[in-house]
Design a protein around this motif. Structure first.
Motif, PDB file in Angstrom:
ATOM      1  N   ILE A   6      39.729  95.276  36.040  1.00  0.00           N
ATOM      2  CA  ILE A   6      38.736  94.246  35.725  1.00  0.00           C
ATOM      3  C   ILE A   6      38.790  93.962  34.230  1.00  0.00           C
ATOM      4  O   ILE A   6      38.652  94.878  33.415  1.00  0.00           O
ATOM      5  CB  ILE A   6      37.315  94.703  36.114  1.00  0.00           C
ATOM      6  N   ASP A   7      38.992  92.712  33.872  1.00  0.00           N
ATOM      7  CA  ASP A   7      38.987  92.302  32.470  1.00  0.00           C
ATOM      8  C   ASP A   7      37.588  91.831  32.085  1.00  0.00           C
ATOM      9  O   ASP A   7      36.923  91.117  32.847  1.00  0.00           O
ATOM     10  CB  ASP A   7      39.983  91.168  32.231  1.00  0.00           C
ATOM     11  N   ALA A   8      37.131  92.211  30.897  1.00  0.00           N
ATOM     12  CA  ALA A   8      35.801  91.810  30.423  1.00  0.00           C
ATOM     13  C   ALA A   8      35.721  90.300  30.275  1.00  0.00           C
ATOM     14  O   ALA A   8      36.697  89.640  29.913  1.00  0.00           O
ATOM     15  CB  ALA A   8      35.512  92.492  29.088  1.00  0.00           C
ATOM     16  N   ARG A   9      34.521  89.769  30.578  1.00  0.00           N
ATOM     17  CA  ARG A   9      34.226  88.349  30.349  1.00  0.00           C
ATOM     18  C   ARG A   9      33.093  88.257  29.352  1.00  0.00           C
ATOM     19  O   ARG A   9      32.174  89.084  29.363  1.00  0.00           O
ATOM     20  CB  ARG A   9      33.797  87.653  31.649  1.00  0.00           C
ATOM     21  N   GLU A  10      33.123  87.247  28.501  1.00  0.00           N
ATOM     22  CA  GLU A  10      32.064  87.099  27.507  1.00  0.00           C
ATOM     23  C   GLU A  10      30.818  86.503  28.147  1.00  0.00           C
ATOM     24  O   GLU A  10      30.885  85.583  28.950  1.00  0.00           O
ATOM     25  CB  GLU A  10      32.526  86.214  26.365  1.00  0.00           C
ATOM     26  N   ALA A  11      29.642  87.075  27.776  1.00  0.00           N
ATOM     27  CA  ALA A  11      28.350  86.562  28.240  1.00  0.00           C
ATOM     28  C   ALA A  11      27.382  86.630  27.077  1.00  0.00           C
ATOM     29  O   ALA A  11      27.505  87.480  26.187  1.00  0.00           O
ATOM     30  CB  ALA A  11      27.834  87.386  29.420  1.00  0.00           C
ATOM     31  N   ALA A  12      26.403  85.726  27.063  1.00  0.00           N
ATOM     32  CA  ALA A  12      25.382  85.694  26.012  1.00  0.00           C
ATOM     33  C   ALA A  12      24.086  86.267  26.554  1.00  0.00           C
ATOM     34  O   ALA A  12      23.642  85.894  27.643  1.00  0.00           O
ATOM     35  CB  ALA A  12      25.158  84.268  25.528  1.00  0.00           C
ATOM     36  N   LYS A  18      26.321  88.245  21.865  1.00  0.00           N
ATOM     37  CA  LYS A  18      27.265  88.110  22.966  1.00  0.00           C
ATOM     38  C   LYS A  18      27.780  89.491  23.354  1.00  0.00           C
ATOM     39  O   LYS A  18      27.887  90.384  22.513  1.00  0.00           O
ATOM     40  CB  LYS A  18      28.420  87.189  22.577  1.00  0.00           C
ATOM     41  N   VAL A  19      28.102  89.644  24.627  1.00  0.00           N
ATOM     42  CA  VAL A  19      28.570  90.933  25.134  1.00  0.00           C
ATOM     43  C   VAL A  19      29.833  90.728  25.945  1.00  0.00           C
ATOM     44  O   VAL A  19      30.162  89.607  26.365  1.00  0.00           O
ATOM     45  CB  VAL A  19      27.491  91.609  26.017  1.00  0.00           C
ATOM     46  N   GLN A  20      30.528  91.836  26.188  1.00  0.00           N
ATOM     47  CA  GLN A  20      31.636  91.863  27.125  1.00  0.00           C
ATOM     48  C   GLN A  20      31.107  92.395  28.451  1.00  0.00           C
ATOM     49  O   GLN A  20      30.621  93.523  28.518  1.00  0.00           O
ATOM     50  CB  GLN A  20      32.764  92.752  26.598  1.00  0.00           C
ATOM     51  N   ARG A  21      31.159  91.567  29.484  1.00  0.00           N
ATOM     52  CA  ARG A  21      30.621  91.954  30.795  1.00  0.00           C
ATOM     53  C   ARG A  21      31.751  92.406  31.705  1.00  0.00           C
ATOM     54  O   ARG A  21      32.766  91.726  31.856  1.00  0.00           O
ATOM     55  CB  ARG A  21      29.864  90.792  31.423  1.00  0.00           C
ATOM     56  N   ILE A  22      31.545  93.568  32.335  1.00  0.00           N
ATOM     57  CA  ILE A  22      32.530  94.137  33.257  1.00  0.00           C
ATOM     58  C   ILE A  22      32.040  94.037  34.702  1.00  0.00           C
ATOM     59  O   ILE A  22      32.719  93.519  35.576  1.00  0.00           O
ATOM     60  CB  ILE A  22      32.816  95.606  32.895  1.00  0.00           C
ATOM     61  N   LEU A  23      30.871  94.590  34.955  1.00  0.00           N
ATOM     62  CA  LEU A  23      30.255  94.533  36.285  1.00  0.00           C
ATOM     63  C   LEU A  23      28.976  93.718  36.214  1.00  0.00           C
ATOM     64  O   LEU A  23      28.275  93.766  35.210  1.00  0.00           O
ATOM     65  CB  LEU A  23      29.931  95.945  36.790  1.00  0.00           C
ATOM     66  N   PRO A  24      28.641  92.983  37.293  1.00  0.00           N
ATOM     67  CA  PRO A  24      29.386  92.850  38.546  1.00  0.00           C
ATOM     68  C   PRO A  24      30.589  91.924  38.399  1.00  0.00           C
ATOM     69  O   PRO A  24      30.610  91.064  37.528  1.00  0.00           O
ATOM     70  CB  PRO A  24      28.352  92.248  39.502  1.00  0.00           C
ATOM     71  N   ARG A  26      33.554  89.588  40.802  1.00  0.00           N
ATOM     72  CA  ARG A  26      33.612  88.934  42.113  1.00  0.00           C
ATOM     73  C   ARG A  26      34.415  89.743  43.129  1.00  0.00           C
ATOM     74  O   ARG A  26      34.149  89.656  44.345  1.00  0.00           O
ATOM     75  CB  ARG A  26      34.191  87.529  41.986  1.00  0.00           C
ATOM     76  N   LEU A  27      35.389  90.528  42.665  1.00  0.00           N
ATOM     77  CA  LEU A  27      36.194  91.327  43.592  1.00  0.00           C
ATOM     78  C   LEU A  27      35.710  92.764  43.702  1.00  0.00           C
ATOM     79  O   LEU A  27      36.218  93.525  44.524  1.00  0.00           O
ATOM     80  CB  LEU A  27      37.666  91.323  43.154  1.00  0.00           C
ATOM     81  N   ARG A  28      34.734  93.118  42.868  1.00  0.00           N
ATOM     82  CA  ARG A  28      34.218  94.489  42.907  1.00  0.00           C
ATOM     83  C   ARG A  28      32.805  94.483  42.356  1.00  0.00           C
ATOM     84  O   ARG A  28      32.586  94.477  41.148  1.00  0.00           O
ATOM     85  CB  ARG A  28      35.106  95.432  42.068  1.00  0.00           C
ATOM     86  N   ARG A  29      31.836  94.457  43.254  1.00  0.00           N
ATOM     87  CA  ARG A  29      30.448  94.347  42.823  1.00  0.00           C
ATOM     88  C   ARG A  29      29.922  95.634  42.211  1.00  0.00           C
ATOM     89  O   ARG A  29      29.113  95.608  41.287  1.00  0.00           O
ATOM     90  CB  ARG A  29      29.574  93.962  44.022  1.00  0.00           C
ATOM     91  N   MET A  30      30.361  96.787  42.747  1.00  0.00           N
ATOM     92  CA  MET A  30      29.829  98.076  42.305  1.00  0.00           C
ATOM     93  C   MET A  30      30.943  99.116  42.264  1.00  0.00           C
ATOM     94  O   MET A  30      31.949  99.000  42.966  1.00  0.00           O
ATOM     95  CB  MET A  30      28.719  98.560  43.263  1.00  0.00           C
ATOM     96  N   VAL A  31      30.724 100.151  41.435  1.00  0.00           N
ATOM     97  CA  VAL A  31      31.552 101.355  41.443  1.00  0.00           C
ATOM     98  C   VAL A  31      30.587 102.520  41.637  1.00  0.00           C
ATOM     99  O   VAL A  31      29.802 102.833  40.742  1.00  0.00           O
ATOM    100  CB  VAL A  31      32.356 101.519  40.141  1.00  0.00           C
ATOM    101  N   GLY A  32      30.611 103.137  42.821  1.00  0.00           N
ATOM    102  CA  GLY A  32      29.545 104.072  43.159  1.00  0.00           C
ATOM    103  C   GLY A  32      28.228 103.313  43.132  1.00  0.00           C
ATOM    104  O   GLY A  32      28.139 102.181  43.613  1.00  0.00           O
ATOM    105  N   PRO A  33      27.175 103.887  42.517  1.00  0.00           N
ATOM    106  CA  PRO A  33      25.908 103.164  42.426  1.00  0.00           C
ATOM    107  C   PRO A  33      25.814 102.242  41.217  1.00  0.00           C
ATOM    108  O   PRO A  33      24.800 101.565  41.044  1.00  0.00           O
ATOM    109  CB  PRO A  33      24.885 104.300  42.316  1.00  0.00           C
ATOM    110  N   ILE A  35      26.118  99.040  39.206  1.00  0.00           N
ATOM    111  CA  ILE A  35      26.189  97.638  39.621  1.00  0.00           C
ATOM    112  C   ILE A  35      26.294  96.680  38.436  1.00  0.00           C
ATOM    113  O   ILE A  35      26.452  95.483  38.610  1.00  0.00           O
ATOM    114  CB  ILE A  35      24.964  97.286  40.487  1.00  0.00           C
ATOM    115  N   PHE A  36      26.262  97.210  37.217  1.00  0.00           N
ATOM    116  CA  PHE A  36      26.256  96.349  36.025  1.00  0.00           C
ATOM    117  C   PHE A  36      26.759  97.169  34.855  1.00  0.00           C
ATOM    118  O   PHE A  36      26.428  98.353  34.705  1.00  0.00           O
ATOM    119  CB  PHE A  36      24.814  95.894  35.764  1.00  0.00           C
ATOM    120  N   LEU A  37      27.607  96.534  34.022  1.00  0.00           N
ATOM    121  CA  LEU A  37      28.072  97.167  32.785  1.00  0.00           C
ATOM    122  C   LEU A  37      28.311  96.098  31.744  1.00  0.00           C
ATOM    123  O   LEU A  37      29.081  95.167  31.971  1.00  0.00           O
ATOM    124  CB  LEU A  37      29.342  97.983  33.019  1.00  0.00           C
ATOM    125  N   ASP A  38      27.631  96.223  30.611  1.00  0.00           N
ATOM    126  CA  ASP A  38      27.819  95.358  29.447  1.00  0.00           C
ATOM    127  C   ASP A  38      28.208  96.210  28.250  1.00  0.00           C
ATOM    128  O   ASP A  38      27.683  97.327  28.066  1.00  0.00           O
ATOM    129  CB  ASP A  38      26.525  94.626  29.088  1.00  0.00           C
TER     130      ASP A  38
END
Length: 305
Positions: A6-12, A18-24, A26-33, A35-38
């Motif tokens: 998964i490549d980080a995407r920029e989000a504000a 601005k942050v680099q967003r990893i989760l969620p 589209r091809l992988r909503r979660m890793v274990g529990p 569900i979100f990583l910035d």
């Protein structure tokens, strides 16, 4: 072996943050529990604009936010009345349960003037039995977190159990979460005993099975023999994973196993039924416009927490 990269995407998350967003993803909503990583920062040196970086009061349900700083300071305030200055190496675990609001403000101009703010925030979905639990907030100091060192390897257990380490941080389901620093050439293997595992490269690069991966990428590992991971340079990793909880819906800052609970949370925020922090209640983030996005879809842009 590696199942997905998964490549980080920029989000504000605020006008100037601005942050680099990893989760969620589209091809992988979660890793274990998880569900979100910035990944926020490192923030360039700046002066006189700290208020524009603040994340105003906003709500959560059905999850725990985990804030972890590499550097800098952030002031957390929530509707329980908690006010906590978050510092590097601490674990700040806020369980939203049935509903909480909080803010994150960058109130130390000296930190930003020095360009010294960098943090990781994850969300951990709650098991169904805990989704409507009472909200809580706990700050754990670095002294409460176990550390392991070996040749070229340093790691701090943030939460859960891994590599024989067990910590004091309370979790609601089986998981692991670690901050790992590797010297160039150092090698290590993944934690065992979990069905879902991921590595986020915060800095540096690693080689896995002869392929190089770099900062801003998450490697998600599937079944099969575990490869050895080798640092190509000084590298900082976040290791996370655990056991899956089942399907979860996410919209804005709300997570739930039930779509109708997301709709209730929207109305609760509109009607002021989720209280604002008593010591930060003069402004807040309004509910975003709902452009008919299904409740199970990832939001376009979330606040950092």
């Amino acid at each position: 072996m590696i199942d997905l990269v998964i490549d980080a995407r920029e989000a504000a998350i605020s006008p100037l943050m601005k942050v680099q967003r990893i989760l969620p993803f589209r091809l992988r909503r979660m890793v274990g529990p998880f569900i979100f990583l910035d990944h926020a920062g490192p923030v360039p040196a700046m002066t006189g604009v700290t208020a524009s970086m603040d994340v105003l009061p906003h709500p959560h349900i059905g999850l725990s936010t985990v804030s972890y700083l590499f550097s800098g300071k952030v002031t957390h305030r929530d509707s329980l009345g908690v006010e906590q200055v978050i510092r590097p190496g601490e674990v700040n675990w806020m369980t939203a349960g049935r509903g909480i609001a909080h803010s994150e403000r960058f109130e130390d101009p000296a930190v930003l003037a020095g360009g010294g703010l960098e943090m990781i925030q994850t969300w951990v979905a709650l098991p169904e039995k805990d989704e409507e639990s009472a909200p809580t907030f706990v700050n754990y100091t670095p002294e409460q977190l176990p550390v392991y060192t070996d040749k070229g390897v340093w790691m701090r257990l943030i939460a859960g159990d891994a590599y024989g380490l067990g910590g004091q941080v309370h979790t609601n389901s089986p998981l692991f979460y670690l901050h790992v620093v590797l010297d160039a050439g150092a090698t290590f293997g993944l934690p065992t005993g979990y069905s879902e595992r991921g590595i986020y490269l915060a800095k540096g690069s690693v080689e896995v099975a002869g392929v190089a991966y770099h900062s801003g990428q998450m490697l998600v590992f599937g079944a099969g023999p575990d490869p050895m991971i080798r640092a190509l340079e000084h590298t900082v990793l976040m290791l996370l994973g655990g056991e899956p909880l089942g399907e979860r819906f996410i919209w804005w800052n709300f997570v739930s196993s039930r779509k109708e609970r997301i709709e209730q949370a929207k109305e609760d925020w509109r009607q002021g039924r989720i209280l604002l922090p008593p010591n930060d209640n003069h402004e807040f983030i309004p509910l975003p416009e709902d452009k008919s996005r299904p409740a199970g879809s990832a939001p376009a842009a979330n606040p950092l927490s």
